[in-house]
Design an enzyme around this catalytic site. Structure first.
Site, PDB file in Angstrom:
ATOM      1  N   ASN A 259       2.124  -4.962  -3.293  1.00  0.00           N
ATOM      2  CA  ASN A 259       0.736  -5.341  -2.991  1.00  0.00           C
ATOM      3  C   ASN A 259      -0.089  -4.096  -2.665  1.00  0.00           C
ATOM      4  OD1 ASN A 259      -1.199  -7.509  -2.353  1.00  0.00           O
ATOM      5  ND2 ASN A 259      -1.026  -6.840  -0.222  1.00  0.00           N
TER       6      ASN A 259
ATOM      7  N   HIS B 112     -10.470  -6.278  -1.851  1.00  0.00           N
ATOM      8  CA  HIS B 112     -11.416  -6.106  -0.741  1.00  0.00           C
ATOM      9  C   HIS B 112     -12.564  -5.245  -1.255  1.00  0.00           C
ATOM     10  CE1 HIS B 112      -8.918  -7.633   2.508  1.00  0.00           C
ATOM     11  NE2 HIS B 112      -7.932  -6.830   2.190  1.00  0.00           N
TER      12      HIS B 112
ATOM     13  N   GLU C  79       0.801  -1.235   0.000  1.00  0.00           N
ATOM     14  CA  GLU C  79       0.000   0.000   0.000  1.00  0.00           C
ATOM     15  C   GLU C  79       0.830   1.280   0.000  1.00  0.00           C
ATOM     16  OE1 GLU C  79      -2.720  -0.611   3.272  1.00  0.00           O
ATOM     17  OE2 GLU C  79      -3.434  -2.503   2.440  1.00  0.00           O
TER      18      GLU C  79
ATOM     19  N   ASP D 237     -12.060 -10.826  -0.228  1.00  0.00           N
ATOM     20  CA  ASP D 237     -13.232 -11.041   0.626  1.00  0.00           C
ATOM     21  C   ASP D 237     -14.361 -10.167   0.104  1.00  0.00           C
ATOM     22  OD1 ASP D 237     -12.571  -8.520   1.624  1.00  0.00           O
ATOM     23  OD2 ASP D 237     -11.948  -9.253   3.591  1.00  0.00           O
TER      24      ASP D 237
ATOM     25  N   GLU E  76      -6.015 -10.803  -1.157  1.00  0.00           N
ATOM     26  CA  GLU E  76      -6.824 -10.590   0.055  1.00  0.00           C
ATOM     27  C   GLU E  76      -8.317 -10.578  -0.262  1.00  0.00           C
ATOM     28  OE1 GLU E  76      -5.388  -7.256   2.361  1.00  0.00           O
ATOM     29  OE2 GLU E  76      -3.296  -7.678   1.856  1.00  0.00           O
TER      30      GLU E  76
HETATM   31  O1  G3I Z   1      -3.032  -7.313  19.190  1.00  0.00           O
HETATM   32  C1  G3I Z   1      -4.117  -6.553  19.715  1.00  0.00           C
HETATM   33  C2  G3I Z   1      -4.662  -7.211  20.954  1.00  0.00           C
HETATM   34  O2  G3I Z   1      -3.670  -7.203  21.939  1.00  0.00           O
HETATM   35  C3  G3I Z   1      -5.906  -6.449  21.410  1.00  0.00           C
HETATM   36  O3  G3I Z   1      -6.489  -7.098  22.491  1.00  0.00           O
HETATM   37  C4  G3I Z   1      -6.930  -6.339  20.295  1.00  0.00           C
HETATM   38  C5  G3I Z   1      -8.151  -5.509  20.676  1.00  0.00           C
HETATM   39  O4  G3I Z   1      -8.659  -4.790  19.593  1.00  0.00           O
HETATM   40  O5  G3I Z   1      -6.312  -5.731  19.179  1.00  0.00           O
HETATM   41  C6  G3I Z   1      -5.220  -6.484  18.668  1.00  0.00           C
HETATM   42  O6  G3I Z   1      -4.702  -5.857  17.534  1.00  0.00           O
HETATM   43  C7  G3I Z   1      -5.525  -5.905  16.369  1.00  0.00           C
HETATM   44  C8  G3I Z   1      -4.759  -6.621  15.268  1.00  0.00           C
HETATM   45  O7  G3I Z   1      -5.490  -6.578  14.070  1.00  0.00           O
HETATM   46  C9  G3I Z   1      -4.472  -8.083  15.610  1.00  0.00           C
HETATM   47  O8  G3I Z   1      -5.646  -8.773  15.847  1.00  0.00           O
HETATM   48  C10 G3I Z   1      -5.832  -4.473  15.933  1.00  0.00           C
HETATM   49  O9  G3I Z   1      -6.673  -3.856  16.894  1.00  0.00           O
HETATM   50  C11 G3I Z   1      -6.512  -4.472  14.580  1.00  0.00           C
HETATM   51  O10 G3I Z   1      -6.628  -3.139  14.114  1.00  0.00           O
HETATM   52  C12 G3I Z   1      -5.688  -5.279  13.587  1.00  0.00           C
HETATM   53  O11 G3I Z   1      -6.402  -5.281  12.372  1.00  0.00           O
HETATM   54  C13 G3I Z   1      -5.724  -5.837  11.247  1.00  0.00           C
HETATM   55  C14 G3I Z   1      -5.493  -4.760  10.195  1.00  0.00           C
HETATM   56  O12 G3I Z   1      -4.902  -5.343   9.053  1.00  0.00           O
HETATM   57  C15 G3I Z   1      -4.600  -3.641  10.689  1.00  0.00           C
HETATM   58  O13 G3I Z   1      -4.714  -2.558   9.811  1.00  0.00           O
HETATM   59  C16 G3I Z   1      -6.616  -6.919  10.674  1.00  0.00           C
HETATM   60  O14 G3I Z   1      -6.726  -7.997  11.608  1.00  0.00           O
HETATM   61  C17 G3I Z   1      -6.062  -7.442   9.359  1.00  0.00           C
HETATM   62  O15 G3I Z   1      -7.019  -8.239   8.749  1.00  0.00           O
HETATM   63  C18 G3I Z   1      -5.759  -6.250   8.435  1.00  0.00           C
HETATM   64  O16 G3I Z   1      -5.176  -6.753   7.261  1.00  0.00           O
HETATM   65  C19 G3I Z   1      -4.941  -5.770   6.217  1.00  0.00           C
HETATM   66  C20 G3I Z   1      -3.741  -6.265   5.430  1.00  0.00           C
HETATM   67  O17 G3I Z   1      -2.643  -6.488   6.281  1.00  0.00           O
HETATM   68  C21 G3I Z   1      -3.373  -5.262   4.338  1.00  0.00           C
HETATM   69  N1  G3I Z   1      -4.513  -4.979   3.482  1.00  0.00           N
HETATM   70  C22 G3I Z   1      -5.745  -4.593   4.178  1.00  0.00           C
HETATM   71  C23 G3I Z   1      -6.112  -5.626   5.238  1.00  0.00           C
HETATM   72  C24 G3I Z   1      -7.407  -5.277   5.911  1.00  0.00           C
HETATM   73  O18 G3I Z   1      -7.283  -4.068   6.605  1.00  0.00           O
END
Ligand code: G3I
Length: 320
Positions: free
Chosen positions: A174, A210, A132, A242, A240
């Site tokens: 990507n 997405h 990105e 979905d 990715e």
């Molecule tokens: O690790 C913490 C945990 O300690 C806490 O309890 C919990 C409570 O919210 O949060 C956890 O962190 C989260 C993390 O995912 C791991 O689960 C973050 O809040 C959350 O914002 C994070 O979201 C991820 C996101 O990327 C970050 O921008 C999504 O799971 C993941 O699916 C998403 O993936 C991205 C790709 O990498 C790039 N392209 C877009 C895609 C979707 O946004």
């Protein structure tokens, strides 16, 4: 015809079919691991290979969780994609907490890429080296700390470092939104064509895909959009995929989602996409409901009890 495991259909066509995975569910939920092993021949970490998790303190690397994922892939004869070496999101606090000079940021990047790509050498076959880096209008994403510290050549620097650390890995750029927006896809095309002309080691492009189920993608524009990257000699992965459904969700909307999944798979096949990865596989675990504040749900192929949905059957048909 009953649904066949996706990986059997995909393998017969020389295609990788994969999903994003959260390793903690592998041990906690037998149905999660069993569905994963049965259906997919390729994995990518949804989060655990990102910068903040692999290098939580400067110079201290923690590979334990990602290694667990790599072991699962090995045990089940699956390929592993690496996501992601350089991104502006999910950076560790120590990196976000201050400004960096160009030389310092390049040093941080070199250490991270070198340690991570070397660690997974021979295990990760393809890396999302930079994720990105472009804004929606195709300009550089200027709010990235990498862009701010290093300047616009940070992307090609990252590719050179990754290639030095693992000369056998396929190296990908990507991004999202290139399925619809011509400006961003055109900018990406120009950037990668320029890299190839200058000998920057890039081997592929990842289209994230997405997009909610209400977006009907048009093969007439998307197939040539994808193919032109292949014509440059690059591999194309859909990284990715979905498809959230806007609530309230009805059976008719689920049917439309299935139809649109089939269209997107057919587009991939027609364009010669080498790997298709879903961003998760069970509706129990998807980033979509929280990201859309509950507006969208049910984006994936299996329901919350791991039962295949109409989307699964439609994808099987599109792979046959
Ligand atoms: O690790 C913490 C945990 O300690 C806490 O309890 C919990 C409570 O919210 O949060 C956890 O962190 C989260 C993390 O995912 C791991 O689960 C973050 O809040 C959350 O914002 C994070 O979201 C991820 C996101 O990327 C970050 O921008 C999504 O799971 C993941 O699916 C998403 O993936 C991205 C790709 O990498 C790039 N392209 C877009 C895609 C979707 O946004």
């Amino acid at each position: 015809m009953p649904d066949a495991p996706l990986r059997d259909l995909a393998a017969a066509r020389g295609l990788l079919i994969g999903t994003a995975v959260g390793p903690h569910w592998l041990d906690q939920e037998p149905a999660y691991a069993a569905t994963l092993a049965r259906e997919f021949n390729c994995l990518v970490a949804e989060n655990c290979m990102k910068f903040m998790y692999l290098e939580p303190e400067r110079g201290r690397f923690d590979f334990a969780t990602a290694d667990r994922l790599a072991a699962f892939a090995r045990e089940h004869d699956m390929r592993l994609r690496g996501h992601t070496l350089v991104w502006h999101v999910q950076l560790p606090e120590w990196f976000r907490a201050r400004e960096w000079s160009r030389a310092e940021a390049l040093q941080v990047m070199e250490t991270h890429i070198t340690q991570v790509a070397r660690h997974f050498r021979g295990q990760v076959f393809a890396w999302d080296v930079v994720n990105e880096g472009l804004a929606d209008d195709g300009a550089w994403r200027r709010d990235s700390p990498w862009f701010k510290a290093v300047g616009e050549d940070y992307i090609e620097q990252a590719f050179r470092l990754a290639h030095a650390a693992d000369p056998d890995a396929q190296l990908f750029y990507n991004d999202y939104g290139m399925e619809l927006g011509a400006a961003k896809a055109d900018a990406c095309y120009r950037m990668l064509a320029g890299f190839l002309a200058r000998g920057v080691p890039v081997h592929g492009v990842g289209f994230q895909f997405h997009l909610g189920a209400e977006n009907r993608l048009d093969p007439a524009t998307l197939v040539p959009n994808l193919r032109r990257f292949r014509d440059l000699g690059l591999a194309v992965h859909v990284t990715e995929l979905d498809m959230g459904i806007k609530k309230p969700i009805t059976d008719e909307l689920r049917r439309q989602q299935a139809e649109e999944y089939a269209t997107r798979i057919r587009i991939c096949r027609e364009a010669g996409v080498a790997a298709i990865l879903f961003w998760g596989f069970t509706d129990k675990y998807s980033w979509i409901p929280s990201f859309t504040k509950g507006e969208y749900d049910e984006p994936l192929l299996f329901d919350r009890e791991y039962r295949p949905k109409p989307a699964h059957a439609a994808i099987c048909a599109a792979l046959t």
